[in-house]
Scaffold this active site. Sequence first.
Site, PDB file in Angstrom:
ATOM      1  N   HIS A 168     138.521  28.959  92.026  1.00 45.83           N
ATOM      2  CA  HIS A 168     138.328  29.278  93.695  1.00 45.83           C
ATOM      3  C   HIS A 168     136.992  29.045  94.444  1.00 45.83           C
ATOM      4  O   HIS A 168     137.499  28.517  95.461  1.00 45.83           O
ATOM      5  CB  HIS A 168     137.942  31.154  94.182  1.00 45.83           C
ATOM      6  CG  HIS A 168     139.184  31.727  93.079  1.00 45.83           C
ATOM      7  ND1 HIS A 168     139.829  32.370  94.399  1.00 45.83           N
ATOM      8  CD2 HIS A 168     140.106  32.074  92.507  1.00 45.83           C
ATOM      9  CE1 HIS A 168     140.354  33.060  93.486  1.00 45.83           C
ATOM     10  NE2 HIS A 168     140.923  32.856  92.161  1.00 45.83           N
ATOM     11  N   ASP A 379     132.331  25.416 100.608  1.00 42.39           N
ATOM     12  CA  ASP A 379     132.244  26.709  99.999  1.00 42.39           C
ATOM     13  C   ASP A 379     134.078  25.923  99.730  1.00 42.39           C
ATOM     14  O   ASP A 379     134.561  25.163 100.314  1.00 42.39           O
ATOM     15  CB  ASP A 379     132.941  27.504 100.986  1.00 42.39           C
ATOM     16  CG  ASP A 379     132.905  28.936 101.094  1.00 42.39           C
ATOM     17  OD1 ASP A 379     133.310  29.452  99.671  1.00 42.39           O
ATOM     18  OD2 ASP A 379     132.846  29.439 102.421  1.00 42.39           O
TER      19      ASP A 379
END
Length: 494
Positions: A168, A379
């Site tokens: 992720h 991110d």
Amino acid sequence: MRRSRFIVVSNRLPYVFKRTARGWRAEAGSGGLVTALLPVLRDRGGTWIGWPGASGAAREFKPALAAAGAKAGYTLVPVPLTEEELGNFYHGFSNEVIWPLFHDLPSFCNFDPQYWRSYRAVNAKYARAVHARASAGDFVWVHDYHLMTLAAELRRLGSRARLAFFLHIPFPAPDIFLKLPWREPLLHALMEFDLLGFQTPRDRRNFVACLQTLEPGVKLEGRGAAVRLGTRAVRIGAFPISIDYNAFLRRAAAVDVAAKARELHRLLPKRKLMLGVDRLDYTKGITLRLKAFETLLERYPDLRGRVSLLQVVVPSREDIAQYGRMKTEIEQLAGRINGAFARPGGWVPVWYEYRSLSRLELLAYYRAADIALITPLKDGMNLVAKEYCACSIEEDCVLILSEFAGAAAQLSGGALLVNPFDVEAVAEAIRDAVLMPEAERLARMRRLRRAVRRQDVFWWVDCFLRAAVARDLRSFAPARRAGEASAAPAALPL
Ligand code: ADP
Ligand code: F6P
């Protein structure tokens, strides 16, 4: 023939179990992983294995766990962690080594060898929990950086399940990754999975580059759809994660959310409302964001009183020293800006909230915000950006997004992309957003919402599972362009 089981493994279960006066209570967890996977499990059923967020004995909260699982429609299996394991595996190796390193912040790393030993041991513990439930042919989908050595442990136990992994967070370039003292065993452990999924083509490329640097014998196969190292061929792909667009849209359209959004505008009238929502994390760029807002107010006195920043910070990983220091810094900066610019009895530039919002509040904030200011330094994806688009029903608003968020690859067509390290450029982007003509706002947000709607979380899960089961490697050659995923449409036998 028995249908293969669908087993998801992540560090955390989607609920955090808390002891209250009336017994154990299940609270929804926060973070992108939970948001994305909840609708997937609800849709397909299956088993979710992970840490229940409490360090008590598992039998104490078993009834709460079973009740939460029954309500959700899938089975929850807890892996209890001791205080020592939480310290060395979760706070230590996962969040003081891999998290900063993979977000390009090696100077934040604490390469304590004890952390690595604990990481291996806890991955072995998760492997035993998985092996007890996964038979040959079952599909085990492991998630995120806490569990990168899980497949190696499962192979040691003789598992014949199909093992896939999705990361992720970003995967760093070789010059960063090579700093890791345990770089070879970690890469070799990842190569024990059958499929490795990354968020973006860049993360996938970085992984391949690291492998090629450390293992010159590695070969790409199927136009880059797999890497071969000796006898092992591992499928690799980029699969940008997403949200349940329709669920967000439906919920955001509800009357209670609309009423709360209106109330927010009543409380903060006659100004543009600019929203930031982040977990407390140094990767989210909150302090630089505040400095950019301060720069805007210094440079453009005519904008004072016309825009407020509503910054929500969700408590996270508070036991790690850097997180505590960052919280203090954010509070001081917000105080400094308000001290310098607030008007008595009137406009306050920064509204700062340090708490976990309820779903209703979060959606109302999304709906009320005229601008979302999402500026992570790095991110994996950033689901807040996608949620903001899904909830912007009137489409009359602007997304300012960091070019270093994984989501930038898919949302570049409508967002104002910024370099979060360039505070003056971010200040200019805020000004552009405040002054943007209505027609442009509408056109941009329409494009953004279309992109999120088309590539929602169900599209993501289909792409991933297709890559896992495809017979022909060529049918899922890697995505090369932003916003593409690696898998081509095919029937899903899972
Ligand atoms: P990360 O996974 O690093 O936290 P993301 O932006 O991808 O970053 O995901 C954050 C997720 O946390 C979003 O899905 C968001 O809805 C959720 N979230 C944000 N604020 C809260 C909150 N107050 N309570 C629960 N979940 C929250
Ligand atoms: O998306 C990144 C992530 O680390 C997830 O793995 C995790 O669920 C979320 O952020 C929240 O972090 P934590 O589980 O450490 O509270």
